[in-house]
Write a protein that holds these residues in place. Sequence first.
Motif, PDB file in Angstrom:
ATOM      1  N   MET A  54     -22.462   8.053 -12.138  1.00 11.30           N
ATOM      2  CA  MET A  54     -21.574   8.571 -13.242  1.00 11.30           C
ATOM      3  C   MET A  54     -20.568   7.707 -13.532  1.00 11.30           C
ATOM      4  SD  MET A  54     -21.403  11.155 -15.294  1.00 11.30           S
ATOM      5  CE  MET A  54     -22.597  12.264 -14.270  1.00 11.30           C
ATOM      6  N   ASP A  55     -19.994   6.825 -12.620  1.00 15.44           N
ATOM      7  CA  ASP A  55     -18.963   5.939 -12.939  1.00 15.44           C
ATOM      8  C   ASP A  55     -19.501   4.726 -14.046  1.00 15.44           C
ATOM      9  OD1 ASP A  55     -17.207   7.124 -11.499  1.00 15.44           O
ATOM     10  OD2 ASP A  55     -17.498   5.985  -9.610  1.00 15.44           O
ATOM     11  N   LEU A  58     -19.615   6.218 -17.317  1.00 17.66           N
ATOM     12  CA  LEU A  58     -18.282   6.577 -18.179  1.00 17.66           C
ATOM     13  C   LEU A  58     -17.878   5.284 -18.635  1.00 17.66           C
ATOM     14  CD1 LEU A  58     -16.891   9.235 -15.711  1.00 17.66           C
ATOM     15  CD2 LEU A  58     -18.053   9.713 -18.034  1.00 17.66           C
ATOM     16  N   ARG A  59     -18.296   4.162 -17.744  1.00 20.29           N
ATOM     17  CA  ARG A  59     -17.625   2.803 -18.538  1.00 20.29           C
ATOM     18  C   ARG A  59     -18.311   2.533 -19.912  1.00 20.29           C
ATOM     19  NH1 ARG A  59     -17.805   1.442 -12.989  1.00 20.29           N
ATOM     20  NH2 ARG A  59     -19.686   0.156 -13.291  1.00 20.29           N
ATOM     21  N   LYS A  62     -17.724   3.777 -23.235  1.00 22.56           N
ATOM     22  CA  LYS A  62     -16.489   3.650 -23.913  1.00 22.56           C
ATOM     23  C   LYS A  62     -16.852   2.234 -25.265  1.00 22.56           C
ATOM     24  CE  LYS A  62     -13.467   4.876 -20.418  1.00 22.56           C
ATOM     25  NZ  LYS A  62     -12.644   4.478 -19.252  1.00 22.56           N
ATOM     26  N   ILE A  79     -22.134  16.097 -15.330  1.00 21.01           N
ATOM     27  CA  ILE A  79     -21.528  15.179 -16.486  1.00 21.01           C
ATOM     28  C   ILE A  79     -20.087  16.146 -17.006  1.00 21.01           C
ATOM     29  CG2 ILE A  79     -22.915  16.142 -18.137  1.00 21.01           C
ATOM     30  CD1 ILE A  79     -21.169  12.841 -18.442  1.00 21.01           C
ATOM     31  N   HIS A  82     -16.462  15.584 -16.957  1.00 23.97           N
ATOM     32  CA  HIS A  82     -16.093  14.347 -17.519  1.00 23.97           C
ATOM     33  C   HIS A  82     -15.859  14.644 -19.149  1.00 23.97           C
ATOM     34  CE1 HIS A  82     -16.349  12.549 -13.649  1.00 23.97           C
ATOM     35  NE2 HIS A  82     -17.551  12.915 -13.756  1.00 23.97           N
ATOM     36  N   LEU A  83     -16.198  15.733 -19.788  1.00 25.58           N
ATOM     37  CA  LEU A  83     -16.253  15.939 -21.204  1.00 25.58           C
ATOM     38  C   LEU A  83     -14.855  16.486 -21.651  1.00 25.58           C
ATOM     39  CD1 LEU A  83     -19.853  16.843 -21.358  1.00 25.58           C
ATOM     40  CD2 LEU A  83     -18.812  14.769 -21.641  1.00 25.58           C
ATOM     41  N   PHE A 112     -15.111  12.874 -26.302  1.00 25.26           N
ATOM     42  CA  PHE A 112     -16.614  12.871 -25.744  1.00 25.26           C
ATOM     43  C   PHE A 112     -17.033  14.500 -25.452  1.00 25.26           C
ATOM     44  CE2 PHE A 112     -14.996   8.985 -24.565  1.00 25.26           C
ATOM     45  CZ  PHE A 112     -16.177   7.972 -25.146  1.00 25.26           C
TER      46      PHE A 112
END
Length: 313
Positions: A54-55, A58-59, A62, A79, A82-83, A112
């Motif tokens: 996931m990290d 998420l990078r 971007k 997920i 993180h939204l 997001f």
Amino acid sequence: MSSSLDNARIDQLDKHGFLFGKKLAASMSPLLHSTVYKGLGLDWEQLRLDSDDMDLFLRLIKHPKFYGASVTMPNKVSIIPHLDQLTPECLAIGACNTLFIRHDPSDGRRLFCGANTDVIGVRESFVQNISDPSLYENRPAMVIGGGGAARSAVYALHKFLGATQIYLVNRDKTEVEAVINECLLKGYGDKLVYLESVKQAEGLKEGLGAIVACIPDLEPVTEEEKTVRRIIEVMLSKGRGAMLEMCYNPCPFTALGRLAEKKGWKVILGTEAMVWQGIEQDKYWTGLGGEELPVEEVKKVIGERVRRLAEGN
């Protein structure tokens, strides 16, 4: 996705997205979306990201050229925290299969957002393939499985397809209890019944109108898995209806589908659900309406791939 080759590919595109999940090699999702983008004249591409990191994901999102992602197992639930925003369906189901971008009207920053288009895939699979909706409307239904796809199926059967009752069949009782509790909490669990034993199935008088199978195409090994298979066999024998076999990876022709066909059921391949949920995704990503997307070309391309699979190619 960190290699120079991948970065070079991203640099060549106007925009890129990801298919984010595990065991993606046989997925038709990139083919579907490339057909859409080609039809629209867009230099876009969906890239496979075979990962549950996931990290890393998420990078990657971007990147300024990122337009959105298909999110598949095992990332559909993880997920969500993180939204920034969730659609009503995504919130109700508790699983996200689509990440799309909107902008904050106050400062223009990227938001997001999460959607669940699996529910549209389930709905349209029945609507587009069954000419007489009385085959499944106002009749009981059954969902096989206990994960995110099963939740989407429950939601679609409840909200769109007129199920009077929804039986849940799964090898893991705790998963079923979790589905029922979550659906009750979110206001659409009142029709759910856990179908736990063969005896219970045999005692039901009314047959089913719709079945949605949301489990891998594997032969039953454990006693729990064998019980599930026997329950399915009993329910298939109680009448005729339509069965959507959601499993299409690596092949849409499954053991459950063959079993249902032998019992006289109309079987809808999982590639149908994949097509309709994918078209819904591209509506989010492109901002276009369904009538503006090359739907017929998508159906033709995916149909050709299915035909080749049927022939063993």
